[in-house]
Design a protein around this motif. Structure first.
Motif, PDB file in Angstrom:
ATOM      1  N   SER A 326       0.854  -1.417  -0.102  1.00  0.00           N
ATOM      2  CA  SER A 326      -0.066  -0.117   0.140  1.00  0.00           C
ATOM      3  C   SER A 326       0.864   1.245  -0.127  1.00  0.00           C
ATOM      4  O   SER A 326       0.544   2.246  -0.770  1.00  0.00           O
ATOM      5  N   LEU A 327       2.107   1.314   0.761  1.00  0.00           N
ATOM      6  CA  LEU A 327       2.826   2.432   0.793  1.00  0.00           C
ATOM      7  C   LEU A 327       3.567   2.613  -0.593  1.00  0.00           C
ATOM      8  O   LEU A 327       3.827   4.031  -0.914  1.00  0.00           O
ATOM      9  N   VAL A 328       3.762   1.668  -1.463  1.00  0.00           N
ATOM     10  CA  VAL A 328       4.326   1.905  -2.553  1.00  0.00           C
ATOM     11  C   VAL A 328       3.507   2.924  -3.261  1.00  0.00           C
ATOM     12  O   VAL A 328       3.654   3.887  -3.990  1.00  0.00           O
ATOM     13  N   HIS A 329       2.027   2.655  -3.297  1.00  0.00           N
ATOM     14  CA  HIS A 329       1.088   3.594  -3.982  1.00  0.00           C
ATOM     15  C   HIS A 329       0.942   5.023  -3.439  1.00  0.00           C
ATOM     16  O   HIS A 329       0.797   5.918  -4.043  1.00  0.00           O
ATOM     17  N   LEU A 330       1.131   5.166  -1.978  1.00  0.00           N
ATOM     18  CA  LEU A 330       1.244   6.242  -1.265  1.00  0.00           C
ATOM     19  C   LEU A 330       2.355   6.956  -1.858  1.00  0.00           C
ATOM     20  O   LEU A 330       2.312   8.212  -1.994  1.00  0.00           O
ATOM     21  N   TYR A 331       3.459   6.374  -1.925  1.00  0.00           N
ATOM     22  CA  TYR A 331       4.790   7.092  -2.123  1.00  0.00           C
ATOM     23  C   TYR A 331       4.450   7.758  -3.830  1.00  0.00           C
ATOM     24  O   TYR A 331       4.654   8.835  -4.390  1.00  0.00           O
ATOM     25  N   ARG A 332       3.698   6.717  -4.659  1.00  0.00           N
ATOM     26  CA  ARG A 332       3.753   7.192  -6.075  1.00  0.00           C
ATOM     27  C   ARG A 332       2.711   8.181  -6.194  1.00  0.00           C
ATOM     28  O   ARG A 332       2.976   9.230  -6.874  1.00  0.00           O
ATOM     29  N   TYR A 333       1.822   8.265  -5.185  1.00  0.00           N
ATOM     30  CA  TYR A 333       0.682   9.296  -5.323  1.00  0.00           C
ATOM     31  C   TYR A 333       1.416  10.679  -5.022  1.00  0.00           C
ATOM     32  O   TYR A 333       1.129  11.694  -5.539  1.00  0.00           O
ATOM     33  N   ARG A 598      -6.914  -1.910   0.161  1.00  0.00           N
ATOM     34  CA  ARG A 598      -6.041  -0.813   0.696  1.00  0.00           C
ATOM     35  C   ARG A 598      -5.034  -0.399  -0.288  1.00  0.00           C
ATOM     36  O   ARG A 598      -5.025   0.942  -0.084  1.00  0.00           O
ATOM     37  N   GLU A 599      -4.617  -1.088  -0.953  1.00  0.00           N
ATOM     38  CA  GLU A 599      -3.761  -0.432  -2.234  1.00  0.00           C
ATOM     39  C   GLU A 599      -4.344   0.225  -3.150  1.00  0.00           C
ATOM     40  O   GLU A 599      -3.934   1.472  -3.395  1.00  0.00           O
ATOM     41  N   ASN A 600      -5.848  -0.230  -3.620  1.00  0.00           N
ATOM     42  CA  ASN A 600      -6.583   0.605  -4.257  1.00  0.00           C
ATOM     43  C   ASN A 600      -6.686   2.099  -3.642  1.00  0.00           C
ATOM     44  O   ASN A 600      -6.921   3.191  -4.361  1.00  0.00           O
ATOM     45  N   LEU A 601      -7.083   1.991  -2.338  1.00  0.00           N
ATOM     46  CA  LEU A 601      -7.411   3.299  -1.718  1.00  0.00           C
ATOM     47  C   LEU A 601      -5.826   4.117  -1.642  1.00  0.00           C
ATOM     48  O   LEU A 601      -5.895   5.267  -1.973  1.00  0.00           O
ATOM     49  N   SER A 602      -5.057   3.549  -1.485  1.00  0.00           N
ATOM     50  CA  SER A 602      -3.442   4.195  -1.491  1.00  0.00           C
ATOM     51  C   SER A 602      -3.350   5.027  -2.621  1.00  0.00           C
ATOM     52  O   SER A 602      -2.789   5.939  -2.654  1.00  0.00           O
ATOM     53  N   ASN A 604      -5.188   5.936  -4.739  1.00  0.00           N
ATOM     54  CA  ASN A 604      -5.776   7.347  -4.958  1.00  0.00           C
ATOM     55  C   ASN A 604      -5.532   8.423  -3.737  1.00  0.00           C
ATOM     56  O   ASN A 604      -6.431   9.171  -3.752  1.00  0.00           O
ATOM     57  N   GLY A 605      -4.413   8.096  -3.041  1.00  0.00           N
ATOM     58  CA  GLY A 605      -4.195   9.112  -1.972  1.00  0.00           C
ATOM     59  C   GLY A 605      -5.290   9.130  -0.765  1.00  0.00           C
ATOM     60  O   GLY A 605      -5.447  10.028   0.166  1.00  0.00           O
ATOM     61  N   LEU A 606      -5.664   7.770  -0.480  1.00  0.00           N
ATOM     62  CA  LEU A 606      -6.608   7.471   0.619  1.00  0.00           C
ATOM     63  C   LEU A 606      -6.198   6.742   1.579  1.00  0.00           C
ATOM     64  O   LEU A 606      -5.250   5.923   1.180  1.00  0.00           O
ATOM     65  N   SER A 607      -6.668   6.999   2.894  1.00  0.00           N
ATOM     66  CA  SER A 607      -6.135   6.105   3.879  1.00  0.00           C
ATOM     67  C   SER A 607      -7.355   5.395   4.668  1.00  0.00           C
ATOM     68  O   SER A 607      -8.446   5.636   4.324  1.00  0.00           O
ATOM     69  N   GLU A 608      -6.873   4.646   5.692  1.00  0.00           N
ATOM     70  CA  GLU A 608      -8.027   3.861   6.501  1.00  0.00           C
ATOM     71  C   GLU A 608      -8.279   4.774   7.613  1.00  0.00           C
ATOM     72  O   GLU A 608      -9.160   4.264   8.332  1.00  0.00           O
ATOM     73  N   ALA A 609      -7.906   6.130   7.475  1.00  0.00           N
ATOM     74  CA  ALA A 609      -8.407   6.859   8.754  1.00  0.00           C
ATOM     75  C   ALA A 609      -9.932   7.048   8.558  1.00  0.00           C
ATOM     76  O   ALA A 609     -10.712   7.037   9.515  1.00  0.00           O
TER      77      ALA A 609
END
Length: 722
Positions: A326-333, A598-602, A604-609
């Motif tokens: 998931s963090l990979v996609h967060l960093y990419r975003y 979770r990766e799909n959310l990540s 898109n710049g979205l989190s589990e908050a």
């Protein structure tokens, strides 16, 4: 001239040495985790008040050889303790070091304590007592290579505890480490040039507060109410008060100047609440602003012109197995946000996962190593100029041609013509809607029994099992014709065609792993970005036939709560979240597909908050659930006998109970969307008797998935009767 030793986290020594020189220190020498220096008492006080990087400021009282415990005792006792501690005072002793004669550090503490107590008792005074929490005098005793150093701790508590943070978020940065990050990123220089400071994942706000104090010349020790020298006999209150008043005057002057724009964002409401409390305690209310905001909404502020600035952030660390994906996609975003909004700015990303920095697709011009507690971390610095971007690369390695380069037979030509006809039929619709993932063909001609889905510039060919009356050789020949026709009909080369064999499945068989390549393709659907896996499973992670339902969920989602049952890879959840859903919950029994969600959310710049995932049997979850939602999507598998649950799910048999439980989870005016791909499904009449039911099957089928005969899926919109 007095001798001092300042301690600090490992990796901050050279920064601390420069800071001490700037304060007036001389004879500065670095060692692991500390810096020694010389100066007068005023310098010692100034270091306590102004050091942003140190942990403790120690005044060296004595250094001597200590080959054994008796030598340690004698050396400590030889110090004139009457100059430092009242006989009725309290003390604490911190001991560190190793020696062959030393049993453990507590033995060293005892020998030092006995020496000090005996010093006073032999003078006929009362003995001082031990007080660990807030003693009059805190003594630091260190043993290294047979040499003992005894020092007075002027700090009392560690200097990183400024007094504004009573609690932190998950894995909070220590204040002196945050200051070091800002210094390495040259925030003081950026602030002097009028630049802004933004943190898109600010947590409890430590980087923002330290940045504000640094830019506005506010001493980090001003809030502290207790110091290690308060009970020291050598303390000079007038000198200390003068230095403190000077620091207060500098703070007042700072508040009168033009402040840089300092803003923070975080998806967690709890983190923002903590940050707001810390900012207020730090005296920065109204000067440093934080807002609850997903990374997806991270843009340059528009209320003032901001031509330049520093983006500084400490992204979250993975807490679960698989979170790194998931963090990979967060960093990419995050890297995409840099490109989209902040060209010409500077950026610093502090990470305990430095390899993930590559996902941002920016060349780092400088990297610094740090220790965040025991975690080896790195600060990656970026100049956000176009030439520093890394050109995107194709991530998928082709398996090689699947067509074999065969010339088109008459059958292949006929199949190609059908594909061209389908493409022409869909062309205007696709251009209008902008879809890049769609079904091009679905067994339109019975003799060519395949489904062909296009995922941007890839094709997935799913072969249906031929009837028993069709010889295997003939079925293979037709498949070769299909594969031969595809490149000329679609313009997609054979190496971008993925072949799967689709048979009638039971339970979760359709989700089993076929091959293990672990390659993902990012596709766009509406406002949502979604990850698909074209190779490893029979299904790709995105059902194109449910597209219209997902987009309708997005259209209804703003400000709503959304429950996604049997969520699979969470594509409907992402649509709702991107469209502004208040909060979402996604439930599935498979940890693999919840991770995919979770990766799909990540990505898109979205989190589990605000977008929670829960691993559970959906039926049991509904029975136990006490929450209500504005929208519920119920799209169960046709049949499931997972090993993770003792029950067997049959959608035809169990759908009435499922619908009842799902309606119970609706708010009064809520909407339940019930869908199934079971071809022979029949909705029980009692559902329509209980609830308001609208058959949306025909509406839900876009032109690419409409066919004669039974629909590819059924869909109903269900709500409570008024």
């Amino acid at each position: 001239m007095l001798g001092f030793r300042a301690t600090c986290p490992k990796s901050l020594e050279n920064l601390l040495a420069d800071e001490l020189r700037a304060l007036g220190a001389v004879s500065v020498r670095e060692s692991v985790g500390s810096v020694t220096f010389e100066g007068d008492l005023e310098l010692g006080y100034r270091a306590c008040l102004w050091s942003r990087l140190g942990n403790r400021i120690l005044l060296v009282l004595s250094e001597f050889e200590a080959p054994d415990g008796d030598s340690l005792y004698a050396g400590v006792k030889a110090i004139d303790w009457g100059e430092h501690l009242a006989a009725s005072g309290t003390l604490a002793i911190d001991f560190g070091g190793k020696a062959g004669w030393l049993k453990n550090s507590q033995f060293g503490v005892y020998r030092c304590k006995d020496a000090i107590v005996d010093y006073f008792q032999e003078r006929g005074d009362v003995r001082p007592s031990i007080e660990k929490r807030q003693p009059d005098l805190r003594i630091s005793a260190r043993l290294k290579k047979g040499q003992a150093q005894i020092a007075l701790d002027l700090s009392g508590d560690s200097l990183h505890r400024r007094g504004y943070r009573l609690k932190g978020g998950l894995a909070p940065l220590k204040e002196n480490l945050a200051a070091a990050i800002l210094l390495r990123a040259d925030w003081p220089g950026m602030a002097s040039r009028g630049g802004a400071l933004l943190d898109p994942m600010c947590g409890s706000g430590t980087l923002l507060i330290e940045g504000a104090w640094m830019a506005m010349d506010i001493a980090p020790g001003l809030m502290r109410r207790h110091w290690g020298f308060d009970g020291w006999q050598g303390h000079v209150p007038a000198l200390w008060q003068r230095l403190r008043e000077d620091a207060l005057a500098r703070r007042r002057k700072g508040f009168d100047r033009q402040w840089p724009e300092i803003r923070g964002y975080d998806a967690s409401g709890a983190a923002i609440a903590s940050a707001e409390e810390n900012i207020e305690r730090a005296g920065l209310k109204g000067r440093v602003r934080v807002v609850r905001k997903e990374l997806a909404d991270f843009v340059k502020p528009t209320h003032v012109a901001l031509d330049t600035g520093l983006i500084i952030t400490n992204p979250p660390y993975g807490e679960r197995l698989g979170d790194e994906n998931s963090l990979v996609h967060l960093y990419r975003y995050l890297g995409e946000a840099f490109r989209r909004e902040f060209t010409g700015w500077q950026a610093g990303v502090f990470t305990g996962n430095p390899n993930l920095g590559k996902a941002m697709a920016w060349h780092s011009h400088q990297q610094y190593r740090f220790l965040n507690g025991s975690i080896e971390s790195r600060l990656l610095l970026f100049e956000l100029q176009p030439e520093r971007q890394i050109a995107s690369r194709q991530q998928h390695n082709p398996d090689g041609p699947v067509s074999g380069g065969l010339p088109l037979s008459e059958g292949a030509k006929m199949f190609r013509n059908r594909l061209l006809k389908n493409s022409k039929r869909l062309e205007r619709w696709l251009k209008r809607e902008g879809y890049t993932c769609y079904r091009l063909y679905d067994a339109d001609m019975p003799e060519y029994a395949v489904a062909i889905d296009r995922y941007e510039d890839w094709l997935v060919v799913a072969e249906y099992a031929p009837p028993a009356t069709v010889p295997e050789e003939k079925a293979e020949a037709r498949l070769r014709e299909i594969l031969a026709a595809l490149p000329s009909a679609t313009g997609i080369p054979p190496e971008r065609t993925v072949l799967k064999q689709r048979r009638r499945q039971r339970g979760n068989d359709q989700y089993r792993r076929e091959r293990q390549r672990n390659e993902r393709l990012t596709v766009q659907e509406g406002q949502a970005r979604l990850l698909v896996n074209l190779h490893d499973y029979l299904d790709t992670g995105l059902f194109v036939d449910h597209r219209r339902v997902r987009l309708d969920i997005a259209a209804r989602a703003r400000g709503a709560s959304f429950l996604n049952l049997f969520c699979y890879t969470g594509s409907a959840t992402v649509h709702a979240a991107v469209a502004g859903a208040k909060w979402t919950t996604s439930v599935d029994l498979s940890p693999k597909y919840l991770q995919w969600t979770r990766e799909n959310l990540s990505i898109n710049g979205l989190s589990e908050a605000r977008h929670h995932t829960e691993q559970a049997d959906c039926m049991q979850w509904l029975r136990d659930n006490t929450k209500t939602f504005d929208m519920v999507l119920l799209d169960p598998p046709t049949f499931s006998n997972s090993k993770r649950t003792e029950t067997v799910l049959d959608t035809q048999r169990d759908h009435v109970e499922m619908i009842d439980l799902a309606v119970r989870a609706l708010n009064h005016d809520g909407l339940l969307i019930f869908s199934t791909n079971r071809r022979d499904f029949r909705l029980d009449p009692q559902v329509s008797e209980k609830y308001q039911v609208e058959d949306r099957t025909e509406w839900s089928l876009d032109p690419d998935v409409k066919r004669s005969g039974k629909p590819i899926h059924y869909c109903w919109y269900i709500s409570r009767r008024n």
